[in-house]
Design an enzyme around this catalytic site. Structure first.
Site, short mmCIF file in Angstrom:
data_model
loop_
_atom_site.label_atom_id
_atom_site.label_comp_id
_atom_site.label_asym_id
_atom_site.label_seq_id
_atom_site.Cartn_x
_atom_site.Cartn_y
_atom_site.Cartn_z
N ASP A 127 37.29 46.64 47.41
CA ASP A 127 36.89 45.69 46.37
C ASP A 127 36.56 44.35 47.02
OD1 ASP A 127 39.74 45.39 46.95
OD2 ASP A 127 39.83 44.00 45.26
N GLU A 194 42.82 44.83 45.89
CA GLU A 194 43.53 43.88 46.76
C GLU A 194 43.22 42.44 46.37
OE1 GLU A 194 44.34 41.13 49.98
OE2 GLU A 194 42.37 41.63 49.15
#
Length: 498
Positions: A127, A194
């Protein structure tokens, strides 16, 4: 009498100078090993093409509440399976995440031949953070185009952290094509959240491993790089293999005041009260200093400095304050010395001619391992010292524990770095931001934070900023690093004694 005093001063000065010089001469490092870097037999252009394709998926975890973004994550996972069929056939991943269909994190389990050896985990997140609105035209190449030139791949996520995710997939593919099976079980985790704290995907990975009774020997995730040109006077790159990371605390400072019409303001408004509190925080930061992990990093680096700089680090009892003052001048090194304070958001009145009853400042702290959440809250109360300002905690996570830099996992990462990049300085360090390792520490004896990529000051401007990029050579070296790391992570006896 005067002559005797002068002689005494001279002797004292000579003695002091002798002590300083002797300590400096002893403050040296052995010559860096004359290691010829390996040149992995890998197709750099093909690896670059794969990372380029990965960049085009807008996997912005901060926007996962949007249907379009969720589809980008699904498309990335589909693309990953199509691009790395050997990995998905031999070690098919488990999709993990929330129970509402957002299972976007992937956990690959690569069984080892020797079940008596504790497993390891290699991790990266795919991400990314959003592109800052209004900066799109400042990018040399469009942020999601995945442009590739003669030397670099450009785009959001190249450094943070799709580059590492793709290198892991490339490394596993290469080993599987050779029919390789590791001695110990290797987990590969590609997480999806994250950048938003890991509360869904990363937490699900940890929960899964914990429920299976898995206790890792060590984990390796992002957190630092091979740093070149970051410490003046040190010519060799420094591999900062971080063994801890800072904690995270966000508070709202809520100042109260008398409302009313802006045409008749009182002597002091809620905004004035809040502004004074913020100024006090700026003028009185949390106590800090060059000690602990920061001390270890600079101690290792300083031994390779020219004599005049080495002299200061060898005699910190005399020059310590001057060293810390110099480190405080750079944001990156200043953050290593203390818990940092950063006001990030402000709000007050709903209208320009209305005096606010409340003014609110959101302040983010990154906690040094020496400080607890209670330490910071107590510091806030003492520094602000104003009953009109309330302190409300939004989120608080303590700093991580400090992993061992003597364990064989640390030395394996250091040895593998030297094998791929040649004679470099290796040292334990502190990650000043947050990583998935904060959660992995629940299931691992030691957690290390290091991306096997060489970066310069110019490169780091792309982190969460504009013109993020990674070199093709870095992608080749990173792929080779992960391959060698997996092959050598067999038994502690195979790791050189440092």
């Amino acid at each position: 009498m005067i002559n005797r005093c002068l002689i005494g001063v001279g002797i004292a000065t000579l003695t002091l100078a002798s002590v300083i010089v002797i300590r400096t001469l002893g403050f040296t490092a052995p010559p860096l090993a004359n290691v010829t870097p390996e040149s992995p037999d890998l197709d750099g252009r093909a690896i670059a093409a794969h990372l380029s394709e990965a960049i085009r998926f807008r996997t912005v975890s901060a926007q996962l509440n949007q249907h379009e973004t969720q589809q980008e994550f699904r498309n990335f996972i589909t693309w990953l399976a199509a691009t790395y069929p050997e990995v998905h056939a031999a070690i098919p991943p488990q999709k993990l995440g929330t129970k509402d269909g957002q299972e976007f994190s992937l956990l690959f389990t690569w069984p080892g031949r020797n079940s008596a050896l504790p497993p390891i985990l290699l991790s990266a997140h795919y991400d990314v953070v959003p592109v800052i609105p209004g900066t799109e035209d400042e990018w040399q190449h469009p942020p999601y185009a995945g442009a590739v030139d003669d030397t670099h791949i450009w785009g959001r996520g190249t450094l943070d952290d799709k580059g590492a995710a793709i290198a892991l997939m490339e490394a596993a593919t290469g080993l599987l094509k050779q029919g390789y099976q590791p001695e110990r079980t290797v987990y590969i985790s590609l997480t999806s959240d994250e950048e938003t704290g890991g509360e869904s995907g990363t937490a699900a990975v940890v929960k899964k491993l914990k429920s299976d009774g898995v206790q890792l020997d060590w984990s390796l995730d992002e957190g630092s790089f091979l740093l070149h040109g970051f410490i003046p006077g040190v010519e060799s790159p420094i591999a900062s293999i971080n063994v801890a990371e800072k904690g995270y605390l966000t508070v709202d400072l809520v100042a109260s005041g008398q409302g009313g019409h802006s045409s008749m303001p009182p002597p002091e408004t809620a905004v004035d009260v809040l502004a004074r509190a913020l100024v006090r925080l700026n003028q009185h930061p949390m106590p800090g200093g060059l000690e602990g992990l920061s001390q270890k990093l600079f101690d290792a680096a300083a031994r390779h400095m020219p004599f005049e700089k080495r002299l200061m680090f060898a005699n910190q009892w005399l020059f310590g304050r001057g060293i810390e003052a110099a480190l405080e001048k750079q944001n990156s090194t200043a953050a290593m010395l203390r818990t940092t304070t950063a006001p990030t958001m402000l709000s007050a009145s709903v209208k320009e001619n209305v005096l606010p009853i409340e003014a609110i400042a959101t302040v983010n702290f990154r906690l040094h391992p020496r400080d607890s959440i209670d330490d910071v809250l107590q510091h806030l109360e003492q520094v602000i010292d104003d009953e009109r300002v309330k302190i409300e905690v939004r989120r608080g996570d303590a700093a991580s524990r400090v992993s061992s830099d003597e364990a064989h996992g640390f030395h394996l990462v250091a040895d593998t770095t030297r094998a791929l990049f040649g004679p470099v300085i290796t040292a334990p360090g502190l990650t000043i931001a947050g990583t998935d390792s904060q959660r992995y520490q629940e299931i691992a004896d030691n957690n290390y934070r290091f991306n096997p990529m060489l970066v310069t000051r110019e490169d780091v401007h792309g982190f969460h900023g504009t013109n993020e990029r990674i070199s093709i050579d870095n992608m080749v070296k990173a792929t080779g690093f992960y391959q060698r790391l997996i092959q050598n992570a067999n038994t502690p006896s195979q790791i050189s004694d440092k």
